[in-house]
Motif scaffolding. Sequence first.
Motif, short mmCIF file in Angstrom:
data_model
loop_
_atom_site.label_atom_id
_atom_site.label_comp_id
_atom_site.label_asym_id
_atom_site.label_seq_id
_atom_site.Cartn_x
_atom_site.Cartn_y
_atom_site.Cartn_z
N PHE A 89 -9.22 75.69 -18.29
CA PHE A 89 -9.25 75.27 -16.88
C PHE A 89 -9.27 76.49 -15.95
O PHE A 89 -9.96 76.50 -14.93
CB PHE A 89 -8.05 74.38 -16.54
CG PHE A 89 -8.07 73.04 -17.24
CD1 PHE A 89 -9.21 72.23 -17.20
CD2 PHE A 89 -6.96 72.57 -17.93
CE1 PHE A 89 -9.23 70.99 -17.83
CE2 PHE A 89 -6.97 71.34 -18.58
CZ PHE A 89 -8.11 70.54 -18.52
N ARG A 137 -8.65 65.56 -10.19
CA ARG A 137 -8.59 67.02 -9.97
C ARG A 137 -9.94 67.56 -9.54
O ARG A 137 -10.05 68.27 -8.53
CB ARG A 137 -8.14 67.68 -11.29
CG ARG A 137 -8.19 69.20 -11.30
CD ARG A 137 -8.26 69.70 -12.74
NE ARG A 137 -9.50 69.28 -13.38
CZ ARG A 137 -9.62 68.91 -14.66
NH1 ARG A 137 -8.58 68.92 -15.46
NH2 ARG A 137 -10.78 68.53 -15.14
N ASP A 175 3.16 70.88 -27.45
CA ASP A 175 1.77 70.76 -27.86
C ASP A 175 1.08 72.08 -27.53
O ASP A 175 0.76 72.36 -26.37
CB ASP A 175 1.09 69.59 -27.13
CG ASP A 175 -0.37 69.43 -27.51
OD1 ASP A 175 -0.87 70.22 -28.35
OD2 ASP A 175 -1.03 68.52 -26.97
N ARG A 212 4.65 63.96 -18.28
CA ARG A 212 4.26 64.42 -19.63
C ARG A 212 2.87 65.06 -19.63
O ARG A 212 2.38 65.48 -20.67
CB ARG A 212 4.31 63.27 -20.63
CG ARG A 212 3.24 62.24 -20.43
CD ARG A 212 3.25 61.21 -21.53
NE ARG A 212 2.72 61.72 -22.79
CZ ARG A 212 1.44 61.96 -23.05
NH1 ARG A 212 0.52 61.75 -22.14
NH2 ARG A 212 1.07 62.40 -24.24
N ARG A 213 2.24 65.14 -18.48
CA ARG A 213 0.92 65.78 -18.41
C ARG A 213 1.06 67.29 -18.40
O ARG A 213 2.14 67.82 -18.15
CB ARG A 213 0.16 65.25 -17.19
CG ARG A 213 -0.18 63.78 -17.39
CD ARG A 213 -0.75 63.08 -16.21
NE ARG A 213 -0.89 61.66 -16.55
CZ ARG A 213 -1.98 61.13 -17.11
NH1 ARG A 213 -3.04 61.88 -17.32
NH2 ARG A 213 -2.00 59.86 -17.44
N ASP A 237 -10.01 58.15 -15.17
CA ASP A 237 -9.11 57.47 -16.10
C ASP A 237 -8.13 56.66 -15.28
O ASP A 237 -7.78 57.04 -14.16
CB ASP A 237 -8.33 58.49 -16.94
CG ASP A 237 -9.25 59.31 -17.83
OD1 ASP A 237 -10.26 58.76 -18.31
OD2 ASP A 237 -8.96 60.50 -18.05
N ARG A 245 -9.29 70.78 -33.23
CA ARG A 245 -8.86 70.79 -31.82
C ARG A 245 -9.13 72.16 -31.19
O ARG A 245 -9.54 72.24 -30.03
CB ARG A 245 -7.36 70.45 -31.70
CG ARG A 245 -7.03 69.01 -32.07
CD ARG A 245 -5.53 68.75 -31.92
NE ARG A 245 -5.14 68.34 -30.58
CZ ARG A 245 -3.89 68.42 -30.11
NH1 ARG A 245 -2.92 68.91 -30.85
NH2 ARG A 245 -3.62 68.01 -28.89
N ASN A 286 -3.37 68.46 -13.08
CA ASN A 286 -3.76 67.29 -13.88
C ASN A 286 -2.73 66.17 -13.76
O ASN A 286 -2.79 65.20 -14.51
CB ASN A 286 -3.86 67.68 -15.36
CG ASN A 286 -5.06 68.55 -15.65
OD1 ASN A 286 -5.96 68.65 -14.82
ND2 ASN A 286 -5.08 69.19 -16.81
N LYS A 296 -15.75 73.80 -25.56
CA LYS A 296 -15.73 73.30 -24.17
C LYS A 296 -15.58 74.45 -23.19
O LYS A 296 -16.22 74.46 -22.14
CB LYS A 296 -14.53 72.36 -23.96
CG LYS A 296 -14.80 70.91 -24.29
CD LYS A 296 -13.65 70.06 -23.70
CE LYS A 296 -13.38 68.85 -24.55
NZ LYS A 296 -12.15 68.14 -24.14
N GLY A 333 -8.46 64.26 -14.98
CA GLY A 333 -9.45 65.28 -14.63
C GLY A 333 -10.39 64.93 -13.48
O GLY A 333 -10.74 65.80 -12.69
#
Length: 393
Positions: free
Chosen positions: A168, A35, A158, A113-114, A47, A198, A119, A205, A32
């Motif tokens: 986003f 980005r 997911d 896998r993102r 990260d 979650r 991102n 958020k 993030g």
Amino acid sequence: MTFPASIDIPQDVLEIARLLEGAGFEAWCVGGALRDTLLGQPNTDYDIATSARPEQVRGLFKHHVPVGERFGTIAVRTHRRHHEVTTFRKDVETDGRHAVVEFGASLEEDLARRDFTVNAIAYHPLRHEWRDPFEGMHDITTGSLRAVGDAETRFREDYLRILRGLRFTARFGFTIDPVTWQAMLATVDGLKYLSAERVRDEWFKGLRTARSLSEFLRLWRASRAAAVWLPELRGSDAIGQPDAVALPRDPVLLTALFTLDPVAVLNRLKASRAEIARALAMVSGPAAPEGESPLAVRRWLAAVHEAADDLTALWELRHGMAAPWRRTLDGIRQRGEATSRKQLAIAGNDLTALGVAAGPKLGAILDRLLHEVVDNPALNTREQLLALAEKLK
Ligand code: ATP
Ligand code: MG
């Protein structure tokens, strides 16, 4: 569409990268913060993705906290702050809620896998190289939200990615790529498999960060995410001017503003007891005083207790103007006029001293005293209340 030659990376991130690279591992900035920086929104919460395995990361850094070691994430503490260092990984198994990951992957596999192309960019903080196998920079430039790889597959791996995508999109004023949008519509029922926690985190958020709240709500409705988790979401015409809501934003207050039954919603989302209690207090009391006189406002304060500020804010959000009783309310507080038992000049033990037994009778007397004081603040002295209590006991 071209990347900047280099970007400013905080000193402590550079130190972490140097240590990893010095030990023979790869270290890339990802996620993030990258980005956001490319979007021109400062974010130094970088990260780091690395080829080092979790036990090797632990060996290299004296101060570390395992935050998700099963997933290969270790928070490394520098003298400034924590940064998450995560081992390159690929998903070997997913069930829509959790992934089983395998280490020993390459950077490219890790990026694959993102969730979204924006991102899935990596930047080498020492060599200033970019890796962007999914053309995330193109999507940043055009403002598109696009899933990495086959969108429908990625959402079925997911389902939370659907909600992240809505968040986003509203946060950056993006447009959802048509293929990604169709995949959201095709898989949205899978949201029911997610844990309430979650979903709540995403909802909160999103409310906190959306550039346009009306767009955020529109996306939840149009994608049918609201039908799955928030059927109580009000229609757009019933909400007024959500985009006038300033920052910082309070998600509990906004849930009360945007839904027909905030208590039911917050219970379903497993919000905290305190958050649910706040919503309950908001829906229980009269939404506004019966006028703007000090007497009317004091009576209302005595009825709604701690919910007064929330109810006032809610009224203001609904009407797009300052509540007409706001000045009266401030005056009452400045003068310290009592609207609750604990603001009375005497307390329960004063009544016991007068010979009133602890119990409902004592509570009833205090309520009666409060009632008198709310109507006439000048009565709130020890002498007068003791005299009054003497008559009531
Ligand atoms: P922000 O922290 O501002 O909400 P972020 O993109 O940093 O946005 P994080 O949850 O901090 O989101 O995750 C960091 C990165 O990890 C993301 O940028 C993305 O690359 C990846 N990621 C996070 N959650 C998922 C997911 N559910 N599926 C795939 N990739 C994910
Ligand atoms: Mg983040």
